[in-house]
Design a protein around this motif. Structure first.
Motif, PDB file in Angstrom:
ATOM      1  N   ASP A   8      -6.139 -10.363  -4.048  1.00  0.00           N
ATOM      2  CA  ASP A   8      -4.986  -9.945  -4.537  1.00  0.00           C
ATOM      3  C   ASP A   8      -4.908 -10.156  -6.124  1.00  0.00           C
ATOM      4  O   ASP A   8      -5.624 -10.562  -6.715  1.00  0.00           O
ATOM      5  N   HIS A  67      10.715  -0.848  -4.145  1.00  0.00           N
ATOM      6  CA  HIS A  67       9.564   0.174  -4.027  1.00  0.00           C
ATOM      7  C   HIS A  67       9.389   1.263  -4.837  1.00  0.00           C
ATOM      8  O   HIS A  67      10.361   2.132  -4.713  1.00  0.00           O
ATOM      9  N   GLU A 320       0.611  -3.594  -6.053  1.00  0.00           N
ATOM     10  CA  GLU A 320       1.836  -4.515  -5.230  1.00  0.00           C
ATOM     11  C   GLU A 320       2.823  -4.976  -6.121  1.00  0.00           C
ATOM     12  O   GLU A 320       3.907  -4.708  -5.938  1.00  0.00           O
TER      13      GLU A 320
END
Lengths: 358, 358
Positions: A8, A67, A320
């Protein structure tokens, strides 16, 4: 080049790019490690008069604090290909003109062969005739130039593309300069770049990837005029022309590159970010102004033992983290990537129309 | 255009530019009303190997908090002209080549005639042969192009300059494009601009005014690499090429223009400022980071009843305020102005050397 397991964004300072040569067209010289007003005036794809054939199937959620909207390049590219297919069909029926694209491949690089095959497939799908010349790796520069000159003369060929990279013994500039300016669908000729840079001048072709970036902004109704834009990377084929395009649309543009001392600070001022550096997850959430729109050109393969292929693709931007801060962001894959070939088809259609004064 | 009496920077929001058409080459579209680390590594003019003929007579005081160094363009331009004179003399003796510059003047504008006369004088002074064609205002475009084509063929002419503006009935782009790229000493050809924009490409000529700006920075030992630079104005002949030149030298460049919403804020981040907008005293002290280096391209005539001529010339930057904040600043007049003609002579010499493979 060694490779590390990638999981990540938190590993971005130690993770390494897998040695997939030239999987993207970014400014690979970028080697440095580093919050937004919304500039998205309308999250629905635009259906203005200039894009009246655009029949959206994209569903775009409103931005929330947690988001970002996903800018669906795959879907937009499909719609553009559909528009091109319709136009070519009408053109064929009306004036019997079929656009033609010639691709010259020198050597036996597998990745290059794949790209050429994909371009051919894309041509076939929209009704563009494709022509191909494969030359051996030890061809001379003049043999390659000779092929180009033949296509320059051929009226059924409207666009010529030399697949890069060329073998090292060739001078890329000499080879590319042999492509007739009227058939330079890649838009890399300095005359095209010069016209792109100049007010009141029009390039014959705009390089495909940056053109695709701007097209995404347009189709998602992102206002560019008067906005702060930061382009990360200054390559001839993405960063620089992307900056020139944003400038032509009246953005206030800054170019961040490998010599920039505080890229995070500058990027944080941007309403619109186009990143093309080829560094996986380099742009972190802390680089972003809340509400920014992010176009991520990077396509970086990183090791992933969970994937059947052993790797996965990530962008320059930590997706992300960006999703939590940005108003809209392109995914990798499925963002800018599909737009590049769509724009190549678009440029070939433009070339054919121009050649026949349509 | 009405004009107001101009006294100092405090009146800048109401004072108006006198109607002296085209006294400068700035981006006159700029119509908006809007603090610095030192990036001057060395206040002595550089005497590097590339400038070994440079014999400085400029005395440069160290920057203090209250007074910036004055970048003496007049003196630097004289030294460049002296260097050119020496080189032309040596070239004439060694290989009997004398550089030649042709100027084409169309119409009877007094300002244009003055510029052409000054260029001729400057050529004479350094030993460049000058050629002139004067065409009446009602000439056709093809007559002007014919003159250009004659000079293109003439081996004694190494540089061709079309004095702008042309009469309105002519297409400037068509006329300028007729100038052979090898003789385009103005550097305005899109092929030159394209090469300037591209990494790994070299323009044949760099436009004179931006080249002069960068030359001033070089000769004053201003470090460009890694610095934040802001170019105010985006004209084809100054702003845009100046930004491209700074970018080539690894500055992080932002272009501020008429659509920029917060030009003061962006300019305040700059270590190096090049202003070319043609707005008298638009850039105030509050726009500047302490220690910035300012190159002021603006040459704006403003009414001045105390002057025998009834006007005086001021730059885009409020000089008095800049002097208190900046590390170094060009005065107006006597800053960039004299550099433009010096760079034209330099480009003509380059053209002659290239034509004879010297």
């Amino acid at each position: 080049m060694t490779s590390l397991i990638w999981s990540d964004c938190s590993l971005s300072t130690t993770a390494r790019l897998l040695p997939f040569d030239r999987m993207c067209t970014c400014d690979l010289r970028f080697r440095q490690s580093v919050s937004l007003h919304s500039c998205v005036k309308n999250y629905s794809p635009s259906f203005g008069t200039q894009r009246k054939h655009f029949s959206s199937t994209v569903t775009v959620a409103m931005a929330t604090e947690t988001h970002a909207n996903v800018i669906d390049g795959k879907s937009i590219a499909k719609q553009i290909r559909d528009e091109i297919t319709s136009e070519i069909s009408r053109m064929k029926d009306a004036v019997s003109v079929v656009p033609g694209l010639a691709v010259i491949l020198v050597g036996d690089r597998k990745d290059s062969a794949t790209y050429v095959r994909n371009k051919k497939k894309a041509c076939d799908a929209v009704g563009i005739n494709s022509f191909e010349v494969n030359l051996p790796d030890d061809s001379t520069e003049s043999e390659v130039v000779k092929s180009i000159l033949n296509f320059n003369k051929d009226p059924s060929v409207h666009g010529i593309l030399v697949q890069l990279p060329l073998p090292r013994h060739m001078n890329e500039e000499n080879v590319l300069n042999a492509v007739s300016i009227e058939k330079d669908v890649d838009g890399f000729h300095p005359l095209n770049i010069g016209r792109l840079a100049m007010r009141g001048r029009e390039p014959l072709f705009v390089p495909c990837t940056p053109k695709g970036c701007i097209e995404l902004l347009h189709r998602y109704g992102v206002e560019i005029k008067g906005k702060r834009a930061v382009v990360i990377g200054r390559s001839n084929i993405v960063g620089m022309p992307a900056a020139l395009l944003l400038q032509r649309e009246d953005a206030t543009v800054s170019i961040v590159h490998s010599r920039t001392k505080n890229p995070d600070e500058i990027t944080r001022q941007a309403d619109i970010i186009i990143s093309a550096v080829g560094q996986p997850n380099m742009v972190r959430g802390s680089w972003l102004k809340p509400g920014a729109v992010i176009i991520d050109v990077g396509i970086n393969p990183v090791e992933d033992t969970k994937s059947p292929r052993g790797y996965r693709l990530v962008g320059d931007v930590c997706y992300e983290e960006a999703c939590k801060i940005a108003a809209a962001v392109t995914p990798v894959p499925g963002g800018v990537g599909p737009m590049t070939i769509a724009m190549l088809l678009s440029n070939t259609l433009i070339a054919a129309k121009r050649a026949h004064s349509l």
